[in-house]
Design a protein around this motif. Structure first.
Motif, mmCIF file in Angstrom:
data_model
loop_
_atom_site.group_PDB
_atom_site.id
_atom_site.type_symbol
_atom_site.label_atom_id
_atom_site.label_comp_id
_atom_site.label_asym_id
_atom_site.label_seq_id
_atom_site.Cartn_x
_atom_site.Cartn_y
_atom_site.Cartn_z
ATOM 1 N N ASN A 31 0.804 -1.216 0.000
ATOM 2 C CA ASN A 31 0.000 0.000 0.000
ATOM 3 C C ASN A 31 0.842 1.273 0.000
ATOM 4 O OD1 ASN A 31 -2.463 -1.457 0.109
ATOM 5 N ND2 ASN A 31 -2.159 -1.762 2.304
ATOM 6 N N TYR A 32 2.122 1.128 -0.319
ATOM 7 C CA TYR A 32 3.031 2.266 -0.324
ATOM 8 C C TYR A 32 3.511 2.577 -1.741
ATOM 9 C CZ TYR A 32 3.479 2.059 4.760
ATOM 10 O OH TYR A 32 3.233 2.080 6.109
ATOM 11 N N ALA A 33 3.624 3.849 -2.027
ATOM 12 C CA ALA A 33 4.397 4.265 -3.189
ATOM 13 C C ALA A 33 5.867 4.109 -2.842
ATOM 14 C CB ALA A 33 4.089 5.711 -3.541
ATOM 15 N N MET A 34 6.646 3.705 -3.833
ATOM 16 C CA MET A 34 8.086 3.548 -3.644
ATOM 17 C C MET A 34 8.806 4.514 -4.577
ATOM 18 S SD MET A 34 8.213 1.217 -1.348
ATOM 19 C CE MET A 34 9.963 0.863 -1.343
ATOM 20 N N ILE A 51 7.092 4.865 -8.148
ATOM 21 C CA ILE A 51 6.108 3.913 -8.658
ATOM 22 C C ILE A 51 4.978 3.805 -7.651
ATOM 23 C CG2 ILE A 51 7.362 1.926 -7.683
ATOM 24 C CD1 ILE A 51 6.434 0.344 -10.202
ATOM 25 N N ARG A 52 3.759 3.869 -8.149
ATOM 26 C CA ARG A 52 2.596 3.857 -7.260
ATOM 27 C C ARG A 52 2.321 2.448 -6.741
ATOM 28 N NH1 ARG A 52 -3.375 5.792 -9.165
ATOM 29 N NH2 ARG A 52 -3.450 3.586 -9.728
ATOM 30 N N MET A 57 1.495 3.029 -12.252
ATOM 31 C CA MET A 57 1.879 4.373 -12.670
ATOM 32 C C MET A 57 3.280 4.668 -12.160
ATOM 33 S SD MET A 57 -0.218 7.928 -12.115
ATOM 34 C CE MET A 57 -1.620 7.250 -12.995
ATOM 35 N N THR A 58 4.040 5.359 -12.985
ATOM 36 C CA THR A 58 5.400 5.732 -12.615
ATOM 37 C C THR A 58 5.662 7.184 -12.968
ATOM 38 O OG1 THR A 58 6.243 4.951 -14.750
ATOM 39 C CG2 THR A 58 6.349 3.401 -12.896
ATOM 40 N N TYR A 59 6.605 7.776 -12.261
ATOM 41 C CA TYR A 59 7.111 9.115 -12.558
ATOM 42 C C TYR A 59 8.629 8.990 -12.727
ATOM 43 C CZ TYR A 59 2.869 11.476 -10.751
ATOM 44 O OH TYR A 59 1.599 11.928 -10.521
ATOM 45 N N GLY A 99 6.210 5.691 0.906
ATOM 46 C CA GLY A 99 5.264 6.626 1.482
ATOM 47 C C GLY A 99 3.853 6.393 1.008
ATOM 48 N N ARG A 100 2.940 7.050 1.678
ATOM 49 C CA ARG A 100 1.515 6.908 1.348
ATOM 50 C C ARG A 100 1.095 7.832 0.227
ATOM 51 N NH1 ARG A 100 -0.708 2.322 3.727
ATOM 52 N NH2 ARG A 100 -0.144 2.199 5.929
#
Length: 121
Positions: A31-34, A51-52, A57-59, A99-100
């Motif tokens: 449940n965390y974005a990394m 990465i979500r 989804m990625t940035y 993080g959340r």
């Protein structure tokens, strides 16, 4: 609490590849974005990739887009950063974060200790 430990850094030549790994413990990262950040001593920390949760989804920072790929394996509680076509300007300490909030900013809740990447020309 989530503990993060990075590995995979090292000294490589320009054009080489490296794969950084981030091992999480304490909680599942499902449940965390990394994210990955990097920092050169004396300079501000810089966003690299995120990465979500779910991986859909990625940035990427513009400076690494097309060369770096972030991924995650929730079954192993791991995140990765595949770095190809490395350049001397990629030299930095690389940090894993969890993080959340899925963001390119740095309000991540948990951080690793970092792994050093040095790219020689």
């Amino acid at each position: 609490q989530v503990q993060l430990v990075e590995s995979g850094g090292g000294l490589v030549q320009a054009g080489d590849s490296l794969r950084l790994s981030c091992a999480a413990s304490g909680r599942t990262i499902t449940n965390y974005a990394m994210a990955w950040f990097r920092q050169v001593p004396g300079k501000e920390r810089e966003f690299v990739a995120a990465i979500r949760w779910g991986g859909g989804m990625t940035y990427y920072a513009g400076s690494v887009k097309g060369r770096f790929t972030i991924s995650r394996d929730d079954s192993k509680n791991m995140a990765y950063l595949q770095m190809n076509s490395l350049k001397p300007e990629d030299t930095a300490d690389y940090y894993c974060a969890a993080g959340r909030i899925f963001t390119m900013g740095d309000p991540y809740d948990y951080w690793g200790q970092g792994t050093q990447v040095t790219v020689s020309s």
